[in-house]
Motif scaffolding. Structure first.
Motif, short mmCIF file in Angstrom:
data_model
loop_
_atom_site.label_atom_id
_atom_site.label_comp_id
_atom_site.label_asym_id
_atom_site.label_seq_id
_atom_site.Cartn_x
_atom_site.Cartn_y
_atom_site.Cartn_z
N TYR A 199 37.42 94.60 34.39
CA TYR A 199 38.86 94.35 34.81
C TYR A 199 38.97 93.03 35.63
O TYR A 199 38.30 92.74 36.64
CB TYR A 199 39.47 95.40 35.67
N TYR A 212 41.79 93.83 30.68
CA TYR A 212 40.54 94.45 30.31
C TYR A 212 39.57 93.87 29.41
O TYR A 212 40.04 93.23 28.56
CB TYR A 212 40.92 95.90 29.66
N PRO A 217 42.17 105.30 38.42
CA PRO A 217 41.29 104.22 38.30
C PRO A 217 41.27 103.23 39.42
O PRO A 217 42.39 103.09 40.15
CB PRO A 217 42.02 103.42 36.96
N ILE A 218 40.30 102.82 39.78
CA ILE A 218 40.00 101.94 41.04
C ILE A 218 39.12 100.86 40.76
O ILE A 218 37.76 101.04 40.28
CB ILE A 218 39.46 102.88 42.48
N THR A 219 39.34 99.83 40.80
CA THR A 219 38.29 98.70 40.37
C THR A 219 37.88 97.80 41.79
O THR A 219 36.91 96.88 41.20
CB THR A 219 38.91 97.82 39.15
N LYS A 232 48.60 106.12 47.76
CA LYS A 232 48.41 106.80 46.66
C LYS A 232 47.68 108.13 46.90
O LYS A 232 46.80 108.35 47.86
CB LYS A 232 47.51 106.07 45.48
N THR A 282 45.35 109.60 45.52
CA THR A 282 43.65 109.29 45.48
C THR A 282 43.24 109.06 46.78
O THR A 282 42.35 109.39 47.61
CB THR A 282 43.30 108.17 44.70
N ALA A 292 50.02 110.65 40.79
CA ALA A 292 49.90 111.99 41.07
C ALA A 292 51.15 112.59 41.78
O ALA A 292 51.65 113.70 41.25
CB ALA A 292 48.69 112.30 41.99
N PHE A 317 42.67 112.22 39.16
CA PHE A 317 41.81 110.86 38.77
C PHE A 317 42.62 109.72 38.86
O PHE A 317 43.67 109.83 38.24
CB PHE A 317 41.05 111.21 37.44
N ARG A 364 50.19 106.21 36.00
CA ARG A 364 51.08 107.39 36.62
C ARG A 364 50.75 107.76 37.99
O ARG A 364 49.27 107.67 38.51
CB ARG A 364 50.68 108.68 35.65
N GLY A 389 46.04 105.05 35.35
CA GLY A 389 46.24 104.30 36.31
C GLY A 389 47.81 103.96 36.34
O GLY A 389 48.29 103.14 37.08
N MET A 409 41.59 105.70 31.01
CA MET A 409 41.87 104.79 32.31
C MET A 409 43.12 104.43 32.39
O MET A 409 44.04 104.46 33.54
CB MET A 409 40.98 103.71 32.39
C1 LIG Z 1 42.87 98.93 35.74
C2 LIG Z 1 43.43 99.27 37.14
C3 LIG Z 1 42.78 99.19 38.05
C4 LIG Z 1 43.23 99.89 39.39
N1 LIG Z 1 42.67 99.41 40.46
C5 LIG Z 1 42.93 99.74 41.79
C6 LIG Z 1 42.37 99.51 42.77
O1 LIG Z 1 41.15 99.07 43.10
N2 LIG Z 1 42.90 100.03 44.42
C7 LIG Z 1 43.98 100.64 44.20
O2 LIG Z 1 44.37 100.87 45.37
N3 LIG Z 1 44.63 100.73 43.11
C8 LIG Z 1 44.34 100.53 42.03
N4 LIG Z 1 44.81 100.78 40.95
C9 LIG Z 1 46.12 101.60 40.88
C10 LIG Z 1 45.99 103.11 40.82
O3 LIG Z 1 45.19 103.54 39.71
C11 LIG Z 1 47.30 103.52 40.52
O4 LIG Z 1 48.22 103.21 41.75
C12 LIG Z 1 47.45 105.17 40.20
O5 LIG Z 1 48.79 105.41 39.83
C13 LIG Z 1 47.06 105.98 41.34
O6 LIG Z 1 46.96 107.33 41.04
P1 LIG Z 1 47.15 108.38 42.05
O7 LIG Z 1 48.69 108.71 42.36
O8 LIG Z 1 46.73 109.60 41.26
O9 LIG Z 1 46.26 108.28 43.24
C14 LIG Z 1 44.37 100.37 39.53
C15 LIG Z 1 45.06 100.59 38.38
C16 LIG Z 1 44.54 100.20 37.05
C17 LIG Z 1 45.25 100.46 35.83
#
Ligand SMILES: Cc1cc2nc3c(=O)[nH]c(=O)nc-3n(C[C@H](O)[C@H](O)[C@H](O)COP(=O)(O)O)c2cc1C
Length: 188
Positions: free
Chosen positions: A170, A174, A36-38, A60, A62, A93, A34, A91, A89, A85
């Protein structure tokens, strides 16, 4: 209505008001991931159904999981999920399992995707098309199922009271939303 006095600033000030979702995907070993993606929006091909538009930067996990499986869940983040979240966000994976917090995970009702038990609104999605722009990939996703909190009484997609869902918004920071203002046509 008052006229706002604006100043021009460089494009790095560009800001989007973004809804917060936590995207659930299947890892290669069948465990769940899991993040976060906004960068999430919607479009329509015709008919009543929407495509969810989800954009991911870089390499990433995801994004790799979505490219490999074509499946994802989009779990709307309400204010009570903010700590989760923020944890997910900050960490990657690839640095290890994100098991520093405890959270309930179930399987999708229609698709084989992991979903968060804490989310009040979940989309189960299948990628229909993806578009590469530099280091980002934007996925246009068919929504195969919507799971909504049983406590919500919505007639249709235009009848959702966001103050009940209490979503996190966001912008680089936040926020939460405050007031239900009305429906289309109420002000004309
Ligand atoms: C609030 C928030 C919003 C985020 N939005 C995005 C996004 O829209 N697109 C993106 O590529 N990464 C986004 N990220 C970054 C990923 O969540 C982050 O790189 C995460 O560590 C990826 O995890 P994974 O390695 O499990 O895929 C966001 C992070 C946060 C904290």
């Amino acid at each position: 209505m008052r006229t706002v006095r604006r100043k021009s600033v460089p494009p790095h000030f560009s800001m989007c008001v973004q809804p917060a979702f936590i995207i659930g995907t299947n890892n290669e070993d069948s465990s769940s991931n899991f993040a976060p993606i906004t960068w999430v929006s919607a479009t329509n091909e015709g008919g009543d159904d929407y495509l969810l538009v989800v954009s991911m930067f870089g390499t990433k996990r995801t994004k790799q999981n979505v490219l490999r499986t074509g499946l994802l869940s989009a779990n709307l983040v309400s204010r009570d999920m903010l700590e989760l979240m923020d944890y997910l966000g900050t960490r990657h994976a690839r640095d290890g399992k994100k098991d520093g917090l405890t959270y309930g995970v179930s399987r999708g009702a229609v698709l084989d995707v992991p979903v968060l038990d804490a989310s009040r609104w979940v989309y189960e999605c299948e990628v229909a098309q993806s578009v590469e722009t530099g280091a980002s990939t934007t996925f246009f996703c068919r929504i195969r199922n919507v799971q909504m909190d049983e406590g919500l009484a919505c007639e249709d997609a235009f009848d959702v009271d966001l103050t009940r869902l209490d979503p996190v918004i966001y912008s680089g920071m936040y926020h939460s939303i405050g007031t239900l203002l009305g429906k289309i046509g109420d002000f004309s």
